[in-house]
Write an enzyme that holds these catalytic residues in place. Sequence first.
Site, PDB file in Angstrom:
ATOM      1  N   ASP A  12       0.855   8.702   5.925  1.00 15.18           N
ATOM      2  CA  ASP A  12       1.332   8.090   4.679  1.00 15.18           C
ATOM      3  C   ASP A  12       2.687   7.405   4.823  1.00 15.18           C
ATOM      4  O   ASP A  12       3.475   7.348   3.870  1.00 15.18           O
ATOM      5  CB  ASP A  12       1.391   9.137   3.545  1.00 15.18           C
ATOM      6  N   GLU A  13       2.958   6.871   5.991  1.00  8.08           N
ATOM      7  CA  GLU A  13       4.255   6.225   6.238  1.00  8.08           C
ATOM      8  C   GLU A  13       4.313   4.833   5.603  1.00  8.08           C
ATOM      9  O   GLU A  13       5.389   4.225   5.557  1.00  8.08           O
ATOM     10  CB  GLU A  13       4.501   6.100   7.752  1.00  8.08           C
ATOM     11  N   LYS A  15       1.558   2.550   6.450  1.00 15.15           N
ATOM     12  CA  LYS A  15       0.897   1.729   7.471  1.00 15.15           C
ATOM     13  C   LYS A  15       0.086   0.597   6.851  1.00 15.15           C
ATOM     14  O   LYS A  15       0.095  -0.527   7.342  1.00 15.15           O
ATOM     15  CB  LYS A  15      -0.038   2.614   8.324  1.00 15.15           C
ATOM     16  N   GLY A  39      -5.805   7.102   3.714  1.00 16.20           N
ATOM     17  CA  GLY A  39      -5.702   6.364   2.462  1.00 16.20           C
ATOM     18  C   GLY A  39      -4.585   5.365   2.647  1.00 16.20           C
ATOM     19  O   GLY A  39      -3.410   5.752   2.675  1.00 16.20           O
ATOM     20  N   HIS A  40      -4.932   4.115   2.880  1.00 19.36           N
ATOM     21  CA  HIS A  40      -3.932   3.089   3.178  1.00 19.36           C
ATOM     22  C   HIS A  40      -3.793   2.163   1.972  1.00 19.36           C
ATOM     23  O   HIS A  40      -4.748   1.474   1.597  1.00 19.36           O
ATOM     24  CB  HIS A  40      -4.327   2.305   4.441  1.00 19.36           C
ATOM     25  N   GLN A 221      -3.519   8.401   9.900  1.00 18.31           N
ATOM     26  CA  GLN A 221      -2.731   9.631   9.979  1.00 18.31           C
ATOM     27  C   GLN A 221      -1.380   9.336  10.655  1.00 18.31           C
ATOM     28  O   GLN A 221      -0.902   8.222  10.554  1.00 18.31           O
ATOM     29  CB  GLN A 221      -3.496  10.762  10.707  1.00 18.31           C
ATOM     30  N   ALA A 296      -2.819   9.452  -1.401  1.00 16.78           N
ATOM     31  CA  ALA A 296      -3.656   8.301  -1.750  1.00 16.78           C
ATOM     32  C   ALA A 296      -5.136   8.648  -1.648  1.00 16.78           C
ATOM     33  O   ALA A 296      -5.987   7.972  -2.217  1.00 16.78           O
ATOM     34  CB  ALA A 296      -3.322   7.122  -0.841  1.00 16.78           C
ATOM     35  N   THR A 297      -5.475   9.720  -0.923  1.00 17.36           N
ATOM     36  CA  THR A 297      -6.874  10.103  -0.770  1.00 17.36           C
ATOM     37  C   THR A 297      -7.232  11.262  -1.686  1.00 17.36           C
ATOM     38  O   THR A 297      -8.297  11.283  -2.296  1.00 17.36           O
ATOM     39  CB  THR A 297      -7.151  10.488   0.709  1.00 17.36           C
ATOM     40  N   THR A 298      -6.333  12.237  -1.795  1.00 19.64           N
ATOM     41  CA  THR A 298      -6.676  13.456  -2.543  1.00 19.64           C
ATOM     42  C   THR A 298      -5.859  13.636  -3.820  1.00 19.64           C
ATOM     43  O   THR A 298      -6.166  14.525  -4.611  1.00 19.64           O
ATOM     44  CB  THR A 298      -6.453  14.690  -1.647  1.00 19.64           C
ATOM     45  N   GLY A 299      -4.815  12.846  -3.998  1.00 20.63           N
ATOM     46  CA  GLY A 299      -3.976  12.967  -5.193  1.00 20.63           C
ATOM     47  C   GLY A 299      -3.036  14.167  -5.157  1.00 20.63           C
ATOM     48  O   GLY A 299      -2.289  14.406  -6.104  1.00 20.63           O
ATOM     49  N   ARG A 300      -3.049  14.936  -4.059  1.00 23.76           N
ATOM     50  CA  ARG A 300      -2.185  16.124  -3.992  1.00 23.76           C
ATOM     51  C   ARG A 300      -0.718  15.711  -3.909  1.00 23.76           C
ATOM     52  O   ARG A 300      -0.392  14.697  -3.280  1.00 23.76           O
ATOM     53  CB  ARG A 300      -2.515  16.951  -2.736  1.00 23.76           C
TER      54      ARG A 300
HETATM   55  P1  GDP Z   1      -0.404   4.861   4.716  1.00 29.79           P
HETATM   56  O1  GDP Z   1      -1.452   5.928   4.664  1.00 29.79           O
HETATM   57  O2  GDP Z   1       0.500   5.009   5.889  1.00 29.79           O
HETATM   58  O3  GDP Z   1      -0.974   3.479   4.607  1.00 29.79           O
HETATM   59  O4  GDP Z   1       0.506   5.102   3.424  1.00 29.79           O
HETATM   60  P2  GDP Z   1      -0.011   5.427   1.925  1.00 29.79           P
HETATM   61  O5  GDP Z   1      -0.624   4.215   1.354  1.00 29.79           O
HETATM   62  O6  GDP Z   1      -0.821   6.675   1.921  1.00 29.79           O
HETATM   63  O7  GDP Z   1       1.350   5.812   1.231  1.00 29.79           O
HETATM   64  C1  GDP Z   1       2.430   4.946   1.183  1.00 29.79           C
HETATM   65  C2  GDP Z   1       2.793   4.698  -0.292  1.00 29.79           C
HETATM   66  O8  GDP Z   1       4.060   4.122  -0.360  1.00 29.79           O
HETATM   67  C3  GDP Z   1       1.859   3.744  -0.991  1.00 29.79           C
HETATM   68  O9  GDP Z   1       1.788   4.086  -2.334  1.00 29.79           O
HETATM   69  C4  GDP Z   1       2.555   2.385  -0.813  1.00 29.79           C
HETATM   70  O10 GDP Z   1       2.219   1.472  -1.839  1.00 29.79           O
HETATM   71  C5  GDP Z   1       3.987   2.802  -0.915  1.00 29.79           C
HETATM   72  N1  GDP Z   1       4.940   2.006  -0.121  1.00 29.79           N
HETATM   73  C6  GDP Z   1       4.793   1.434   1.107  1.00 29.79           C
HETATM   74  N2  GDP Z   1       5.945   0.892   1.526  1.00 29.79           N
HETATM   75  C7  GDP Z   1       6.844   1.129   0.543  1.00 29.79           C
HETATM   76  C8  GDP Z   1       8.241   0.831   0.392  1.00 29.79           C
HETATM   77  O11 GDP Z   1       8.891   0.275   1.256  1.00 29.79           O
HETATM   78  N3  GDP Z   1       8.843   1.252  -0.765  1.00 29.79           N
HETATM   79  C9  GDP Z   1       8.158   1.923  -1.749  1.00 29.79           C
HETATM   80  N4  GDP Z   1       8.825   2.282  -2.839  1.00 29.79           N
HETATM   81  N5  GDP Z   1       6.851   2.195  -1.634  1.00 29.79           N
HETATM   82  C10 GDP Z   1       6.211   1.827  -0.500  1.00 29.79           C
HETATM   83  P1  IMO Z   2      -3.188   8.301   6.351  1.00 30.70           P
HETATM   84  O1  IMO Z   2      -3.960   7.447   7.325  1.00 30.70           O
HETATM   85  C1  IMO Z   2      -1.575  12.234   5.395  1.00 30.70           C
HETATM   86  C2  IMO Z   2      -3.825  15.707   6.819  1.00 30.70           C
HETATM   87  C3  IMO Z   2      -4.485  16.589   5.773  1.00 30.70           C
HETATM   88  C4  IMO Z   2      -4.439  17.919   6.498  1.00 30.70           C
HETATM   89  C5  IMO Z   2      -4.692  17.527   7.942  1.00 30.70           C
HETATM   90  C6  IMO Z   2      -6.144  17.667   8.378  1.00 30.70           C
HETATM   91  O2  IMO Z   2      -3.350   7.923   4.938  1.00 30.70           O
HETATM   92  O3  IMO Z   2      -1.774   8.430   6.797  1.00 30.70           O
HETATM   93  P2  IMO Z   2      -8.366  16.275   7.891  1.00 30.70           P
HETATM   94  O4  IMO Z   2      -9.010  15.884   6.600  1.00 30.70           O
HETATM   95  O5  IMO Z   2      -7.990  15.132   8.759  1.00 30.70           O
HETATM   96  O6  IMO Z   2      -9.159  17.305   8.630  1.00 30.70           O
HETATM   97  O7  IMO Z   2      -6.990  17.009   7.446  1.00 30.70           O
HETATM   98  O8  IMO Z   2      -4.288  16.186   8.060  1.00 30.70           O
HETATM   99  N1  IMO Z   2      -4.184  14.269   6.735  1.00 30.70           N
HETATM  100  C7  IMO Z   2      -3.374  13.317   6.280  1.00 30.70           C
HETATM  101  N2  IMO Z   2      -2.140  13.403   5.743  1.00 30.70           N
HETATM  102  N3  IMO Z   2      -2.145  11.029   5.582  1.00 30.70           N
HETATM  103  C8  IMO Z   2      -3.362  10.926   6.147  1.00 30.70           C
HETATM  104  O9  IMO Z   2      -3.905   9.738   6.485  1.00 30.70           O
HETATM  105  C9  IMO Z   2      -4.057  12.106   6.485  1.00 30.70           C
HETATM  106  N4  IMO Z   2      -5.266  12.374   7.022  1.00 30.70           N
HETATM  107  C10 IMO Z   2      -5.326  13.699   7.170  1.00 30.70           C
HETATM  108  O10 IMO Z   2      -3.751  16.596   4.573  1.00 30.70           O
HETATM  109  O11 IMO Z   2      -3.140  18.455   6.415  1.00 30.70           O
HETATM  110 MG    MG Z   3      -2.137   7.433   3.376  1.00 24.95          MG
END
Ligand code: GDP
Ligand code: IMO
Ligand code: MG
Length: 420
Positions: A12-13, A15, A39-40, A221, A296-300
């Site tokens: 969830d960085e 990406k 969940g991207h 991940q 973004a995937t589970t709402g947790r």
């Molecule tokens: P991913 O799984 O690495 O693609 O990241 P996620 O989509 O799960 O979570 C990143 C969250 O941060 C999303 O809600 C993005 O819309 C948001 N986001 C990404 N870059 C930024 C940023 O620079 N600032 C803020 N405030 N939100 C961001």
């Molecule tokens: P993105 O691509 C954050 C975590 C789960 C759990 C562990 C194992 O959006 O960054 P799994 O379902 O893979 O067997 O779960 O990994 N996890 C993530 N955490 N972002 C993800 O993907 C994740 N995919 C799995 O929460 O701790």
């Molecule tokens: Mg994510």
Amino acid sequence: MVDVLLGLQWGDEGKGKIVDYFAPNYDIVARFQGGPNAGHTLYVEGKKMVLHQIPSGIFHQNKVNIIGGGVVLDPVTLKRECDAVAAFGIDVRKNLFISARTNIIVPTHRALDKASELSKGESKIGSTLKGIGPAYMDKTGRNALRVGDLLDKRFTTQYIKLRLKHQKLLDNFHFIEDISAWEEEFFEALEFLKTLNVINCEYYINDQIKAGKKVLAEGAQGSMLDIDFGTFPFVTSSNTISAGVCTGLGVSPKLINEVFGVTKAYCTRVGGGPFPTELHDSVGEEIRKIGSEFGATTGRPRRCGWIDLVALKYACMINGVTQVVMTKADVLDAFEELQVCTAYGIDGATTKEVPFQMSNIQIDPVLQSFKGWNMDTTQLKLASELPATMNTYVDFINNYIGAPVTYVSNGPGREQIVKI
Ligand code: GDP
Ligand code: IMO
Ligand code: MG
């Protein structure tokens, strides 16, 4: 050449946003591992989209998007996502290719994930319950069904065999949920999957590279969730690090060029497992609130803490990171003081190395304080506009991890990014 973009923390960085931003510089965007646990998030025409299976380059009409063989694919999620992107005028039959080697997640994988987590009680992984672990177990156990098997007349027989095997395991777990509705959806989705482009990814991608095309490999991940190098057993079941690109797409390590590592300006983790810099106080809550830190995937709710440079440096090392993208810097806008973790205190000693296991030991982070920038940075466009306090923070991180931060993301929007 292949450039890689992957997460350096626990996922969830940001990406998805960064892949979408970089995609215009590439011909092909390819996912190499993971599955619908990802969940991207990205914004298209101001609308929020969360992609689980499809690469984040899909909204760029003239780019090829590949689901590589290292991915585990849930046909139901894929179908739903294809319908969602179609609403933006994207025809996945033109720009989405799927490797014949991609392993299929079947409904009983999801059931097994749930049953396994329930059986673990307090020590559960906190998986996304998408069937990831069981699907990869069937891959390494050499039982899996792959996308290329779909057109084989033995597919149904193989499916029934696998289902029977799973049923025995489910019986052992005393799992009694009726999954017939999942199965119905699954078979419907398989018919849809048969209409998509299935390729021999390794030949296709190598031919394209030979022809001078540029590939961006999109990680899912994060490095600390890597099956081998993450915080085992609180990890996912694939190689999330750059090495996974070679096995997930069929490209040689010699073809890998830039490795972009994405990190938040702080740190989050969702699910169970060690997190040395986690904040259990109002500061952690504040970060969660301002950063909308909910999965973004589970709402947790995501666990929040300060940036962990020990883990970040380790992640840069095992990935061969050449450039770092720092996201969500704007989330720290409101803080007067920031902290970064520079070492771990374990058993009265300090170390700058990530221990082989972090689950059964007490880790006290050694923290260094920095002055916050305390201003709204969300509208800044140029490196020269960044506040001096932010430059000090970023410079310290650069020096510590030995890789340069070359982009700072200052908001979720596609245009909210500053090149340094
Ligand atoms: P991913 O799984 O690495 O693609 O990241 P996620 O989509 O799960 O979570 C990143 C969250 O941060 C999303 O809600 C993005 O819309 C948001 N986001 C990404 N870059 C930024 C940023 O620079 N600032 C803020 N405030 N939100 C961001
Ligand atoms: P993105 O691509 C954050 C975590 C789960 C759990 C562990 C194992 O959006 O960054 P799994 O379902 O893979 O067997 O779960 O990994 N996890 C993530 N955490 N972002 C993800 O993907 C994740 N995919 C799995 O929460 O701790
Ligand atoms: Mg994510």
